[in-house]
Design a protein around this motif. Structure first.
Motif, PDB file in Angstrom:
ATOM      1  N   VAL A  44       0.884  -1.164   0.000  1.00 51.67           N
ATOM      2  CA  VAL A  44       0.000   0.000   0.000  1.00 51.67           C
ATOM      3  C   VAL A  44       0.922   1.215   0.000  1.00 51.67           C
ATOM      4  O   VAL A  44       1.683   1.424   0.944  1.00 51.67           O
ATOM      5  CB  VAL A  44      -0.932   0.015   1.236  1.00 51.67           C
ATOM      6  CG1 VAL A  44      -1.752   1.293   1.261  1.00 51.67           C
ATOM      7  CG2 VAL A  44      -1.829  -1.221   1.238  1.00 51.67           C
ATOM      8  N   VAL A  45       0.872   1.977  -1.067  1.00 44.58           N
ATOM      9  CA  VAL A  45       1.776   3.113  -1.231  1.00 44.58           C
ATOM     10  C   VAL A  45       1.252   4.314  -0.438  1.00 44.58           C
ATOM     11  O   VAL A  45       0.075   4.655  -0.503  1.00 44.58           O
ATOM     12  CB  VAL A  45       1.928   3.485  -2.720  1.00 44.58           C
ATOM     13  CG1 VAL A  45       2.769   4.743  -2.891  1.00 44.58           C
ATOM     14  CG2 VAL A  45       2.533   2.320  -3.490  1.00 44.58           C
ATOM     15  N   ASP A  60      -5.756   8.423  -4.205  1.00 41.47           N
ATOM     16  CA  ASP A  60      -4.833   7.423  -3.659  1.00 41.47           C
ATOM     17  C   ASP A  60      -5.546   6.412  -2.779  1.00 41.47           C
ATOM     18  O   ASP A  60      -5.182   5.232  -2.742  1.00 41.47           O
ATOM     19  CB  ASP A  60      -3.749   8.086  -2.796  1.00 41.47           C
ATOM     20  CG  ASP A  60      -2.809   8.986  -3.569  1.00 41.47           C
ATOM     21  OD1 ASP A  60      -2.525   8.698  -4.748  1.00 41.47           O
ATOM     22  OD2 ASP A  60      -2.358   9.981  -2.974  1.00 41.47           O
ATOM     23  N   LEU A  61      -6.543   6.867  -2.034  1.00 36.43           N
ATOM     24  CA  LEU A  61      -7.203   6.025  -1.046  1.00 36.43           C
ATOM     25  C   LEU A  61      -8.521   5.420  -1.516  1.00 36.43           C
ATOM     26  O   LEU A  61      -8.851   4.292  -1.129  1.00 36.43           O
ATOM     27  CB  LEU A  61      -7.467   6.832   0.234  1.00 36.43           C
ATOM     28  CG  LEU A  61      -6.224   7.275   0.996  1.00 36.43           C
ATOM     29  CD1 LEU A  61      -6.600   8.292   2.065  1.00 36.43           C
ATOM     30  CD2 LEU A  61      -5.521   6.076   1.611  1.00 36.43           C
ATOM     31  N   LEU A  66      -8.558  -0.551  -2.507  1.00 29.19           N
ATOM     32  CA  LEU A  66      -8.123  -0.715  -1.120  1.00 29.19           C
ATOM     33  C   LEU A  66      -9.325  -1.108  -0.278  1.00 29.19           C
ATOM     34  O   LEU A  66     -10.461  -0.777  -0.601  1.00 29.19           O
ATOM     35  CB  LEU A  66      -7.504   0.578  -0.587  1.00 29.19           C
ATOM     36  CG  LEU A  66      -6.260   1.083  -1.313  1.00 29.19           C
ATOM     37  CD1 LEU A  66      -5.783   2.390  -0.688  1.00 29.19           C
ATOM     38  CD2 LEU A  66      -5.152   0.047  -1.297  1.00 29.19           C
ATOM     39  N   GLY A  67      -9.047  -1.793   0.834  1.00 24.37           N
ATOM     40  CA  GLY A  67     -10.133  -2.238   1.694  1.00 24.37           C
ATOM     41  C   GLY A  67      -9.802  -2.075   3.158  1.00 24.37           C
ATOM     42  O   GLY A  67      -8.855  -1.373   3.539  1.00 24.37           O
ATOM     43  N   ARG A  99     -15.663   3.170  -0.074  1.00 18.37           N
ATOM     44  CA  ARG A  99     -14.297   3.186   0.464  1.00 18.37           C
ATOM     45  C   ARG A  99     -14.102   4.373   1.408  1.00 18.37           C
ATOM     46  O   ARG A  99     -13.472   4.239   2.453  1.00 18.37           O
ATOM     47  CB  ARG A  99     -13.283   3.234  -0.670  1.00 18.37           C
ATOM     48  CG  ARG A  99     -13.090   1.912  -1.347  1.00 18.37           C
ATOM     49  CD  ARG A  99     -11.912   1.934  -2.323  1.00 18.37           C
ATOM     50  NE  ARG A  99     -12.023   0.808  -3.210  1.00 18.37           N
ATOM     51  CZ  ARG A  99     -12.463   0.863  -4.461  1.00 18.37           C
ATOM     52  NH1 ARG A  99     -12.794   2.013  -5.009  1.00 18.37           N
ATOM     53  NH2 ARG A  99     -12.549  -0.225  -5.191  1.00 18.37           N
ATOM     54  N   PHE A 100     -14.632   5.528   1.033  1.00 16.66           N
ATOM     55  CA  PHE A 100     -14.486   6.714   1.875  1.00 16.66           C
ATOM     56  C   PHE A 100     -15.191   6.507   3.219  1.00 16.66           C
ATOM     57  O   PHE A 100     -14.657   6.858   4.274  1.00 16.66           O
ATOM     58  CB  PHE A 100     -15.021   7.950   1.150  1.00 16.66           C
ATOM     59  CG  PHE A 100     -14.720   9.239   1.858  1.00 16.66           C
ATOM     60  CD1 PHE A 100     -13.418   9.709   1.960  1.00 16.66           C
ATOM     61  CD2 PHE A 100     -15.736   9.986   2.428  1.00 16.66           C
ATOM     62  CE1 PHE A 100     -13.130  10.901   2.613  1.00 16.66           C
ATOM     63  CE2 PHE A 100     -15.464  11.187   3.075  1.00 16.66           C
ATOM     64  CZ  PHE A 100     -14.157  11.634   3.178  1.00 16.66           C
ATOM     65  N   ILE A 101     -16.384   5.932   3.189  1.00 15.19           N
ATOM     66  CA  ILE A 101     -17.109   5.630   4.427  1.00 15.19           C
ATOM     67  C   ILE A 101     -16.271   4.711   5.307  1.00 15.19           C
ATOM     68  O   ILE A 101     -16.094   4.959   6.509  1.00 15.19           O
ATOM     69  CB  ILE A 101     -18.482   5.001   4.104  1.00 15.19           C
ATOM     70  CG1 ILE A 101     -19.405   6.046   3.472  1.00 15.19           C
ATOM     71  CG2 ILE A 101     -19.108   4.382   5.358  1.00 15.19           C
ATOM     72  CD1 ILE A 101     -20.649   5.456   2.811  1.00 15.19           C
ATOM     73  N   LEU A 102     -15.745   3.644   4.728  1.00 14.03           N
ATOM     74  CA  LEU A 102     -14.925   2.692   5.474  1.00 14.03           C
ATOM     75  C   LEU A 102     -13.654   3.358   6.004  1.00 14.03           C
ATOM     76  O   LEU A 102     -13.258   3.136   7.155  1.00 14.03           O
ATOM     77  CB  LEU A 102     -14.576   1.499   4.579  1.00 14.03           C
ATOM     78  CG  LEU A 102     -13.719   0.407   5.196  1.00 14.03           C
ATOM     79  CD1 LEU A 102     -14.374  -0.191   6.430  1.00 14.03           C
ATOM     80  CD2 LEU A 102     -13.433  -0.670   4.155  1.00 14.03           C
TER      81      LEU A 102
END
Length: 174
Positions: A44-45, A60-61, A66-67, A99-102
């Motif tokens: 994960v960069v 990026d996120l 990503l998880g 993803r943002f919520i997580l």
């Protein structure tokens, strides 16, 4: 950091300047470099890291696959996260919104300080009108508001003391 804005809108050149100033204050002039976290054999960069601080763009996120484990690794490694250019999330951005919520749930639950530039205030960041994410994002907006409060920032050091995770536990999570 409690004396600087930690949620800046709109995400424009002025917001970039505010986040750059906050980054300088947070990193105290330390060398900034790209870093990588190993999660389940993957990298994960982290585009910019210095000490306990990391800086990412929204892309990026949340625009990459990503998880939860990736976000946990980030929250375990860094005590302060900067996110540049969070857009308004509409109907066509369901995956990014999830993803943002997580991500925000993970950062909140792990007492990570957050500095953000966003296109809109938290209640206006998610514009979709249907699906589970509508209700989930209400919690996310509430958390974003709380994470920028004076009380959250002032109490941050005390919450950090309780965050110490043994190395073995961190490795087991990865």
């Amino acid at each position: 950091l409690s004396r600087l804005p930690v949620y800046v809108t709109p995400a424009d050149a002025a917001a970039d300047a505010v986040l750059d100033e906050a980054w300088e204050v947070m990193t105290r002039g330390r060398r900034t470099a790209e870093a990588a976290l190993t999660v389940k054999g993957r990298q994960v960069v982290v585009p910019r890291a210095a000490g306990e601080a990391a800086r990412f763009s929204f892309a990026d996120l949340c625009e990459k696959p990503l998880g939860a484990r990736d976000f946990l690794a980030i929250a375990d490694r860094f005590s302060t996260i900067f996110i540049d250019h969070v857009p308004v999330l509409g109907e066509g951005m369901r995956n990014e919104a999830k993803r943002f919520i997580l991500l925000i749930d993970t950062l909140y639950d792990h007492n990570v300080r957050l500095v953000v530039s966003a296109a809109a205030p938290p209640p206006q960041l998610y514009t979709a009108r249907r699906g589970n994410e509508v209700f989930e994002f209400e919690r996310t907006a509430s958390r974003l508001i709380e994470m920028q409060s004076h009380e959250w920032l002032e109490d941050w050091a005390g919450r950090q003391r309780g965050k110490v995770v043994p190395v073995e536990a961190r490795q087991a999570q990865a």
